[in-house]
Structure formats: structure tokens, C-alpha cells
Design an enzyme around this catalytic site. Structure first.
Site, PDB file in Angstrom:
ATOM      1  N   CYS A 108       0.834  -1.206   0.000  1.00 13.18           N
ATOM      2  CA  CYS A 108       0.000   0.000   0.000  1.00 13.18           C
ATOM      3  C   CYS A 108       0.870   1.257   0.000  1.00 13.18           C
ATOM      4  CB  CYS A 108      -0.923   0.003   1.214  1.00 13.18           C
ATOM      5  SG  CYS A 108      -1.992   1.467   1.287  1.00 13.18           S
ATOM      6  N   GLY A 229      -3.457  -7.223 -10.383  1.00 16.56           N
ATOM      7  CA  GLY A 229      -3.311  -5.979 -11.127  1.00 16.56           C
ATOM      8  C   GLY A 229      -3.846  -6.051 -12.548  1.00 16.56           C
ATOM      9  N   GLY A 230      -4.885  -5.288 -12.835  1.00 19.53           N
ATOM     10  CA  GLY A 230      -5.381  -5.149 -14.202  1.00 19.53           C
ATOM     11  C   GLY A 230      -6.079  -6.354 -14.788  1.00 19.53           C
ATOM     12  N   GLY A 250      -9.372  -6.875  -7.827  1.00 14.89           N
ATOM     13  CA  GLY A 250      -9.855  -5.905  -6.866  1.00 14.89           C
ATOM     14  C   GLY A 250     -10.966  -5.045  -7.408  1.00 14.89           C
TER      15      GLY A 250
END
Length: 389
Positions: A108, A229-230, A250
Site C-alpha cells: 500500500c 493488477g489489471g 480488486g
């Protein structure tokens, strides 16, 4: 290769998203236990110093207590910490609660997290990160709890394969209390910029580098890797699963939780007729929400938040506006900070609002397209009809 309970698709931890209410909705949409559900990050201090584990009311705002009993292996609690001692105590208490999967946040990039010297900052201090994981592993020793680390492929100017290799090596090789194969690594395929980009921009601006992820997978053959991711389509999930141990999604799930249903059908082979109907999921969710309010005084605004992505198209837009207004109007003047009071049950407000949104939606649709609830892509071949967007 070992992966956390061998579940190959995961819902990523997201602040102010993957709270117990959203995770419950996800479990209702996909009740088959196919997907790993991650909590939003909880600071280890909450256990080590705040003793949140002794306060069911506070704990229920962060962890799906009901899910721990029914799906202990399908829930991952993510913690943030810069202290091995605090992390050790957090894991010790989480294990007592029945948690079977605990993750350390090393990815994060938010300003608040940086001020606490954890998250992506830990990638710059791999020895400290390894010490924290070591302490977590020691606290979990003798239980069935698995420890993992979630990080980026790089941070700031440190974005070479050598840097990432050294970070992962420090984690998996210096963890003395468990063998290497039991430490899982979740790699977000973007690097993090600690200065100049917001957390939202850090999810989109840095370029995706899947090659770097797979390079690490080839280097650490005894370590399980989940790629993040993506990833936003059934095709991309299948392509990554052909090589990686798992896939994490996500924002795709935040925006469209019904994508889990598509994965159940296309990736896990669940027949269409066994997928839950939206009307049934909604009915069960509002019952759960009523219980959360009654037992833990959960605010209606928190209970209603997962429903903002439940509906799509014009009806979804109408519902979001109407539901926000209805929930705010229902709060009475007698409400206190710790015990909000409302003029009606959450379920009554939601179902009435859905009916109003449905009526408005039908005004914009042909009579042949009228339905009570809009269908998802995977449900359009079933009993429900596709609503106009």
C-alpha cells in the site's frame, strides 16, 4: 506448489470496500467456496495495543465473524505493521479467533500508511519485512494458519528484477519457523510511487509488468505466487491461471461483484442453473444487514454501500441516488455516535427503494424487457430477462 487452501481466485483487500458487508454479499453471490475473500487491512496495533479481539462490536466492523466459522479457509485477514512484536501479537490473537490465513501488507502506497512505516515502505527495508513475517510465522506455528506477503514488483526507483528478487529472497529464506513452501507471495504487477501519485493513481498509472511476476515465479519454484493488477475478464483470468498459482482481482469485483458468478461458471464449471438469482441474493443480504445492525449497530450507510455495485445500467444509477437519500432520511434525530437509530429496518428501506427504482427503470424499457431485477451476463440465459442499460 502450495497456495492458500488451493483457492485460485481471490478478491483483493480494498480499504472501505472489502468490509464484512461486502464480503458477505460476495459470498452470497458465490456460495461455492471457490474464491478467497480478503478483509481490508487492519493495523496490528488494533490487536497488540487496542485489544480489538476483546470487543466483538468493533471486531465485527472489520472482520466477517460469521464467515470465519463457515469458511475459515476462504477468508484472509490482512494486517499492516512495522513492528515484529505487534505483528506477532496480532497473529496470535487472530489464530485464537479461528483465522486460517493472514497476510502482511507490503504494497500500500497511501500517505497514512507511509507515516506508519509499513505497506510499500517495507519493500525498502527487506530485513525488517522478513523479521515481521518471521514473527508472524512463529505466532502461527502449530496451527493450520498460513502466512503470506502482498507486495509490488517495485517501489519508486527500485524496480529492477534484482531488487524484487532480493526482497522475496529475504522473506522466504530468512523465515526460520516455517519452510519456504508455506510462505505465499501476492505480487501486484505495478510498482508503487510513494511520492507524486495518489493510491488511486498508483493502481492505474504505473505500467503493468506481468513479465516480472513470471520471472519471480521461475526463480522461486517452491514459493506460491498470486498475480494481481489489471485482471478484469474471464479470458485474462484463465490465461494467468495457466502459469501462476492464483489470480487476484480488486476493482473489477468492486465495480461488478457478479463477475464472481461468471468465474464460477466459466472457470469452475458451475452449471448456470445452480448460480444464485439476484432476487435471492438481495433478499438474503438485507436479512444479514438487519442482523448486523441489530447485533453490532452497523450504520445503514455502511450496510448499503455494497449494494451500489449490485445493480448495473440506468436502474443502478437510479437506485444509488434513491438509496442514499432514503438511508439518510431514515436516520432519526435520536441517533447517537455509537448507536445510530433509524425509522425503519434496513431491509424495508432497501426493498422499497428497489421497487421505486424498478418502476422508474420500466419507464425507459420496452414491455418485453420488463423485469424486477436486472440480470448479469451469466444470468441472461436463465429465467431472468436482460434489462436495458
Amino acid at each position: 506448489m502450495n497456495i492458500i487452501r488451493q483457492l485460485r481466485t481471490s478478491v483483493a483487500p480494498m480499504v472501505d470496500v472489502t468490509d464484512p458487508c461486502f464480503l458477505r454479499l460476495a459470498r452470497l453471490i458465490s456460495p461455492f467456496g471457490n474464491h478467497q475473500l480478503w478483509t481490508e487491512m487492519i493495523h496490528a496495533n488494533a490487536f497488540a495495543r487496542g485489544h480489538i479481539h476483546k470487543d466483538p462490536w468493533k471486531l465485527a466492523q472489520h472482520m466477517p465473524l460469521r464467515e470465519l466459522k463457515d469458511f475459515a479457509s476462504g477468508v484472509v485477514v490482512q494486517i499492516g505493521s512495522s513492528s515484529p512484536d505487534d505483528a506477532h501479537e496480532a497473529v496470535r490473537q487472530l489464530v485464537k479467533l479461528g483465522v486460517r490465513n493472514i497476510n502482511l501488507n507490503c504494497g500500500c502506497p497511501s500517505r497514512n500508511v507511509q507515516m506508519g512505516s509499513f505497506g510499500a515502505v517495507l519493500m525498502k527495508t527487506p530485513q525488517l519485512a522478513a523479521d515481521i513475517v518471521d514473527a508472524m510465522s512463529l505466532a502461527a506455528r502449530g496451527s493450520n494458519c498460513r502466512i503470506s506477503v502482498k507486495c509490488r514488483v517495485g517501489v519508486d526507483q527500485h524496480d529492477s528484477a534484482v531488487f524484487l528478487q532480493q526482497f522475496i529472497s529475504e522473506i522466504v529464506e530468512r523465515t526460520r519457523h516455517v519452510d519456504e513452501s508455506s510462505i505465499g507471495v501476492i505480487l501486484h504487477a505495478r510498482k508503487a510511487w510513494l511520492q507524486g501519485l495518489s493510491p488511486k493513481e498508483n493502481r492505474t498509472i504505473p505500467l503493468l509488468n506481468y513479465d516480472r511476476v513470471y520471472e519471480m515465479l521461475r526463480m522461486f519454484t517452491n514459493t506460491s505466487f498470486i498475480v494481481n493488477g489489471g485482471i478484469d475478464s474471464v479470458k485474462s483470468v484463465a490465461e494467468h491461471l495457466a502459469t501462476a498459482d492464483g489470480v487476484m482481482m480488486g476493482r473489477k469485483i468492486q465495480e461488478d461483484p457478479w463477475f464472481l458468478s461468471e468465474l464460477d461458471h466459466h472457470i469452475y464449471g458451475i452449471p448456470l442453473e445452480k448460480l444464485p438469482l439476484q432476487s435471492d441474493v438481495l433478499s438474503q443480504y438485507v436479512q444479514f444487514a438487519d442482523q448486523m445492525h441489530e447485533n453490532y449497530c452497523s450504520r445503514y450507510s455502511v450496510l448499503g454501500r455494497p449494494l451500489f455495485s449490485f445493480f448495473r445500467g440506468r436502474k443502478g444509477r437510479a437506485l444509488r441516488a434513491k438509496l442514499t437519500q432514503a438511508l439518510a432520511k431514515a436516520k432519526t434525530s435520536r441517533s447517537s455516535k455509537h448507536e445510530p437509530r433509524y425509522s425503519a429496518q434496513f431491509s424495508e428501506i432497501v426493498l422499497e427503494t428497489v421497487e421505486k427504482a424498478s418502476a422508474e427503470h420500466r419507464l425507459h424499457c420496452d414491455s418485453s424487457q420488463r423485469d424486477i431485477l436486472p440480470a448479469t451476463t451469466s444470468q441472461s440465459n436463465r429465467k431472468q430477462m436482460t434489462a436495458c442499460a
